[in-house]
Scaffold this motif. Structure first.
Motif, PDB file in Angstrom:
ATOM      1  N   LYS A 153      96.521  32.401  45.379  1.00  0.00           N
ATOM      2  CA  LYS A 153      96.092  33.721  45.878  1.00  0.00           C
ATOM      3  C   LYS A 153      95.179  34.355  44.828  1.00  0.00           C
ATOM      4  CE  LYS A 153      99.745  36.546  43.814  1.00  0.00           C
ATOM      5  NZ  LYS A 153     100.716  37.566  43.933  1.00  0.00           N
ATOM      6  N   GLU A 154      94.527  35.436  45.217  1.00  0.00           N
ATOM      7  CA  GLU A 154      93.678  36.150  44.253  1.00  0.00           C
ATOM      8  C   GLU A 154      94.569  36.839  43.215  1.00  0.00           C
ATOM      9  OE1 GLU A 154      90.730  38.706  46.111  1.00  0.00           O
ATOM     10  OE2 GLU A 154      90.863  40.061  44.385  1.00  0.00           O
ATOM     11  N   VAL A 155      94.197  36.730  41.951  1.00  0.00           N
ATOM     12  CA  VAL A 155      94.980  37.366  40.887  1.00  0.00           C
ATOM     13  C   VAL A 155      94.031  38.142  39.979  1.00  0.00           C
ATOM     14  CG1 VAL A 155      96.340  36.903  38.796  1.00  0.00           C
ATOM     15  CG2 VAL A 155      96.903  35.723  40.911  1.00  0.00           C
ATOM     16  N   ASN A 156      94.282  39.437  39.834  1.00  0.00           N
ATOM     17  CA  ASN A 156      93.393  40.265  39.012  1.00  0.00           C
ATOM     18  C   ASN A 156      94.047  40.798  37.748  1.00  0.00           C
ATOM     19  OD1 ASN A 156      91.105  40.140  40.779  1.00  0.00           O
ATOM     20  ND2 ASN A 156      92.330  41.370  42.204  1.00  0.00           N
ATOM     21  N   SER A 157      95.379  40.742  37.722  1.00  0.00           N
ATOM     22  CA  SER A 157      96.076  41.245  36.537  1.00  0.00           C
ATOM     23  C   SER A 157      97.428  40.551  36.445  1.00  0.00           C
ATOM     24  CB  SER A 157      96.291  42.750  36.656  1.00  0.00           C
ATOM     25  OG  SER A 157      97.251  42.991  37.661  1.00  0.00           O
ATOM     26  N   VAL A 158      98.105  40.759  35.327  1.00  0.00           N
ATOM     27  CA  VAL A 158      99.405  40.127  35.137  1.00  0.00           C
ATOM     28  C   VAL A 158     100.410  40.603  36.191  1.00  0.00           C
ATOM     29  CG1 VAL A 158     101.373  40.051  33.536  1.00  0.00           C
ATOM     30  CG2 VAL A 158      99.059  39.573  32.704  1.00  0.00           C
ATOM     31  N   ALA A 159     100.247  41.833  36.641  1.00  0.00           N
ATOM     32  CA  ALA A 159     101.162  42.352  37.675  1.00  0.00           C
ATOM     33  C   ALA A 159     101.144  41.460  38.926  1.00  0.00           C
ATOM     34  CB  ALA A 159     100.767  43.781  38.042  1.00  0.00           C
ATOM     35  N   ASP A 160      99.974  40.857  39.221  1.00  0.00           N
ATOM     36  CA  ASP A 160      99.866  39.978  40.399  1.00  0.00           C
ATOM     37  C   ASP A 160     100.604  38.649  40.203  1.00  0.00           C
ATOM     38  OD1 ASP A 160      98.222  41.870  41.537  1.00  0.00           O
ATOM     39  OD2 ASP A 160      96.363  40.858  40.925  1.00  0.00           O
ATOM     40  N   MET A 161     101.047  38.373  38.971  1.00  0.00           N
ATOM     41  CA  MET A 161     101.661  37.073  38.681  1.00  0.00           C
ATOM     42  C   MET A 161     103.192  37.116  38.747  1.00  0.00           C
ATOM     43  SD  MET A 161      98.905  36.439  35.688  1.00  0.00           S
ATOM     44  CE  MET A 161      99.597  35.201  34.672  1.00  0.00           C
ATOM     45  N   GLU A 162     103.722  38.302  38.879  1.00  0.00           N
ATOM     46  CA  GLU A 162     105.172  38.514  38.903  1.00  0.00           C
ATOM     47  C   GLU A 162     105.891  37.561  39.873  1.00  0.00           C
ATOM     48  OE1 GLU A 162     106.686  41.111  37.032  1.00  0.00           O
ATOM     49  OE2 GLU A 162     108.597  40.216  37.687  1.00  0.00           O
ATOM     50  N   GLY A 163     106.867  36.826  39.366  1.00  0.00           N
ATOM     51  CA  GLY A 163     107.739  36.004  40.210  1.00  0.00           C
ATOM     52  C   GLY A 163     107.164  34.691  40.703  1.00  0.00           C
TER      53      GLY A 163
END
Ligand code: PCA
Length: 327
Positions: A153-163
């Motif tokens: 998926k699109e990831v722009n920050s570490v928050a998007d990587m959670e879990g």
């Protein structure tokens, strides 16, 4: 470079002439963890052929890529114990044994091929000593292309990587996952296509090369270039097997090893652009990570550098200092 090549050719010539005397032929099995088509495996196959030819068949080396003879995780032990005489492994896979093995996976310390070569020169003496203390003789080492992040998926920050379930390949990659709130699962490259297809893992940090080898576009969608580090593979020999060789065979092997290191590094450099292009051609979004993500990763890099320096003690600091003084 030219001087280097001349000494390689001279070493080969000496070995070939001296090695021409008939002796008892010997066969060495060389397990390798990565697929036959991977550039490290191609380089290893050429190295093996070079030794076989150069020793006039006195020493035949047979490569076994893709973990087919011994799986990646067990290769070093198999060589240490003499189950096989020679083999190749990802250096930083042993970082859990001794932090020094992870000098090449310190985030953002060496992010280009030039820096990685300097870091290798800085670390080689200490690393050779460490390997020798483990009954191993270091032959040559080739870097992987720079490491970037793969996601579905699109990831722009570490928050998007959670879990997210994150495939790791050493302690550093597992730590990076932890710091970013992902769940690390250690999986050999030979197994990742299946892991991604079945959802056991859904992201990783690796090179374009491994993404290309494993056709990860079948499951993943995004590659973000971050050039976090350039990890290395290395080829080692059981010390007893090395000591038992004639001087001429050692000369041939040393010459072939220098050629392999040169050719493998050349391949890694040229493969970088090619493999990223192939990921894009096969439908993946391939781009540099955004500012926010890059900055957050750099902060993790600072934490991981401190941790590494603490774990590796004086030896680690000496390697990093030597690297900086070479600039
Ligand atoms: N490929 C290997 C290690 C680093 C790389 O680029 C892997 O993913 O296992």
């Amino acid at each position: 470079m030219l001087k280097n090549k001349i000494s390689v050719l001279a070493a080969l010539a000496t070995g070939i002439v001296l090695g021409a005397t008939p002796g008892t032929a010997e066969k060495w099995d060389m397990p390798m963890a990565y697929s036959a088509t991977n550039f490290h495996s191609a380089t290893g196959a050429e190295f093996a052929q070079c030794v076989t030819t150069g020793t006039g068949g006195d020493l035949e080396i047979v490569t076994h890529p893709g973990g087919s003879l011994i799986s990646g995780n067990d290769i070093k032990r198999a060589i240490q114990t003499g189950q096989v005489q020679i083999g190749e492994r990802l250096l930083s896979a042993h970082q859990n044994e001794n932090a020094l093995f992870g000098f090449d996976s310190i985030p953002f310390l060496a992010t280009s091929f030039e820096d990685a070569a300097r870091l290798w020169e800085a670390a080689k003496p200490e690393l050779s000593n460490l390997l020798q203390s483990q009954n191993l003789h270091l032959l040559y080492s080739v870097p992987w292309p720079p490491q970037g992040l793969y996601f579905k998926k699109e990831v722009n920050s570490v928050a998007d990587m959670e879990g997210i379930k994150f495939r790791s390949y050493n302690t550093a990659t597992a730590r990076l996952a932890e710091l970013s709130g992902m769940i690390p699962i250690q999986i050999e490259a030979a197994e990742i296509s299946q892991a991604f297809a079945t959802g056991v893992a859904e992201s990783m940090i690796s090179s374009g090369s491994t993404g290309y080898d494993r056709k990860v576009w079948e499951s993943l969608t995004h590659f973000y270039a971050v050039d976090a580090w350039l990890p290395r593979n290395y080829v080692m020999v059981n010390q007893g097997a090395w000591d038992s060789l004639s001087d001429s065979s050692k000369s041939v092997i040393n010459g072939c090893a220098s050629l392999a290191e040169y050719a493998g590094t050349w391949r890694a450099i040229h493969y970088t652009e090619f493999t990223l292009g192939e990921l894009a051609k096969n439908g993946m979004v391939v781009q540099r990570a955004g500012e926010t993500l890059q900055e957050e990763l750099r902060e993790f890099g600072v934490i991981m550098t401190d941790e590494w320096l603490e774990n590796s003690g004086e030896t680690g600091s000496a390697v990093v200092d030597a690297f900086h003084s070479m600039k």
